[in-house]
Design an enzyme around this catalytic site. Structure first.
Site, PDB file in Angstrom:
ATOM      1  CG  HIS A  74      56.621  59.291   2.381  1.00 13.70           C
ATOM      2  ND1 HIS A  74      55.498  59.996   2.023  1.00 13.70           N
ATOM      3  CD2 HIS A  74      56.751  59.454   3.719  1.00 13.70           C
ATOM      4  CE1 HIS A  74      54.969  60.568   3.104  1.00 13.70           C
ATOM      5  NE2 HIS A  74      55.710  60.247   4.140  1.00 13.70           N
ATOM      6  CB  THR A 119      59.469  39.212   0.349  1.00 13.38           C
ATOM      7  OG1 THR A 119      60.557  38.335   0.664  1.00 13.38           O
ATOM      8  CG2 THR A 119      59.346  40.262   1.435  1.00 13.38           C
TER       9      THR A 119
END
Length: 433
Positions: A404, A347
């Site tokens: 994660h 982005t």
């Protein structure tokens, strides 16, 4: 001759959308579908923030209902399908949530002023009408519990948020205190004031909102950033930007340089180019790198386009692909393949002046890279003979939001460091040529 489903609604396959015929045939009303067929083809609405219910609309069952009062006849008509006919003969399109509220409170839809698109009645319109008129929901058809065990809240007029709360008496009145309590319903939206303007969410904004919440609830978001000296990139960009624009028809920005450096880093750390599925206890490592590029639609929404096999393209090829997809997106000409299959996303809020950004991961991707503004800043520069000095350099930040669940911080930092080294040390001259 007649539009049966308004623009923006989501319906099941096979649902009639419109009646088509010669203008002269408009006087003959189309045959009404059977109640069973009408229930089977009931439209499934796009869930918006203003019409969210904690449980799906119940399927109609063939059980006797209490004798309706004369004033409740319009509500019964509204409950029969997606349309209700007010006194003036015009048809009102009601969503399942609105129909449920109208049915529960025995309301006449013709008396409710709609504030939605094309005058449609929204959930907030019904709640505001109930609040003004003091209408209470009728008693449920199910047999009530003994009077001593009936909660007091069920014998009083329902508050504004009551339509989203089950109205049947709680069966676990004598349950032990350790039993988990039901989640509290979301608070009802406040009624618009005199200086407010209420707008119904369009389909794109509703889909974006649902996807963002799902992504945040799914991926274990962590954010890591590095500082990059873009001196090597800037020298080449300044030297070739005029010729590049003359040849390609658009400007040479930092984005294709960053995307090209990222392709190399994804090859070095393939777990960042994977998809993660915890429920199935698997991770999919993608052979191809399909680069997702977030495109802003003139502040009306955001879509992620996909450049297939972006790792096979050089800098010019990436720049052309980004430009082509951005133009298709803003012209509303994107095809399904343009919006699917990305394995890693970038982005680019930098052109708008962002300093640092922590974007939401485009699941099932496991990471998304944010490219922020490059500005000239004083920084410590080490010369060839090892001396430190202060220099003016083009500096910017790269931020990585990563999952994660899929990998750990060491991988995230090493991945970003690889992109940083590529941007600062590669011979970009040969990439532009």
């Amino acid at each position: 001759l007649e539009i049966l489903v308004p623009e923006g609604e989501t319906v099941e396959v096979g649902t009639p959308l419109a009646v088509i015929g010669e203008p002269a045939a408009g006087e003959a009303a189309p045959a009404e579908p059977a109640p069973a067929a009408e229930a089977a083809t009931e439209p499934v609405p796009v869930v918006t923030a203003s019409e969210t219910a904690p449980e799906p609309e119940p399927v109609a069952v063939a059980e006797p209902e209490p004798q309706p009062q004369p004033a409740a006849a319009p509500a019964a008509a509204a409950a029969a399908g997606t349309e209700a006919a007010p006194a003036n003969g015009a048809k009102l399109f009601l969503s399942p949530v609105v129909r449920k509220l109208v049915r529960e409170h025995n309301l006449d839809p013709a008396q409710i002023t709609g504030t939605g698109r094309d005058g449609r009645i929204t959930r907030n319109d019904v709640l505001a009408f109930i609040e003004r008129s003091g209408t209470a929901a009728p008693a449920p058809a199910a047999a009530p519990a003994p009077p001593a065990e009936t909660p007091a809240a069920e014998t009083a007029p329902a508050p504004a948020a009551a339509p989203e709360t089950p109205t049947a008496p709680a069966p676990a009145a004598a349950a032990p205190a350790a039993a988990p309590s039901a989640p509290a319903p979301p608070p009802a939206a406040p009624a618009a004031g005199g200086g407010d303007e209420e707008r119904e969410l369009d389909r794109l904004r509703a889909v974006i909102g649902a996807n963002m919440i799902k992504a945040k609830q799914t991926a274990a978001h962590v954010w890591t950033a590095v500082e990059v000296d873009y001196s090597a990139v800037e020298r080449v960009r300044q030297a070739h930007k005029d010729q590049f624009k003359a040849e390609e028809g658009f400007s040479l920005t930092y984005l294709p340089f960053i995307a090209r450096a990222t392709m190399d880093a994804l090859r070095a750390y393939p777990v960042v180019n994977s998809s993660f599925y915890l429920e199935e206890r698997k991770a999919v490592f993608h052979h191809d790198i399909n680069l997702g590029i977030a495109v802003d639609l003139n502040q009306e929404g955001l879509v992620v386009t996909s450049i297939r096999q972006a790792d096979s393209l050089r800098l010019r090829g990436i720049a052309r692909a980004v430009r082509a997809l951005a133009e298709k997106a803003r012209d509303r000409k994107l095809e399904p393949d343009d919006l699917s299959g990305s394995t890693f996303t970038i982005t680019n809020p930098g052109p708008f002046g962002s300093f640092m950004s922590a974007p939401i991961i485009n699941v099932p991707n496991v990471a998304i890279l944010s490219t922020d503004t490059v500005t000239k800043r004083p920084t410590v520069v080490t010369t060839a003979d090892g001396q430190d000095t202060i220099g003016i350099r083009p500096i910017g930040y790269l931020g990585l939001s990563w999952d994660h669940r899929a990998f750990d911080g060491s991988t995230a930092v090493l991945f970003l460091r690889r992109i940083k080294q590529n941007l600062e040390t590669w011979d970009w001259e040969q990439e532009v040529m």
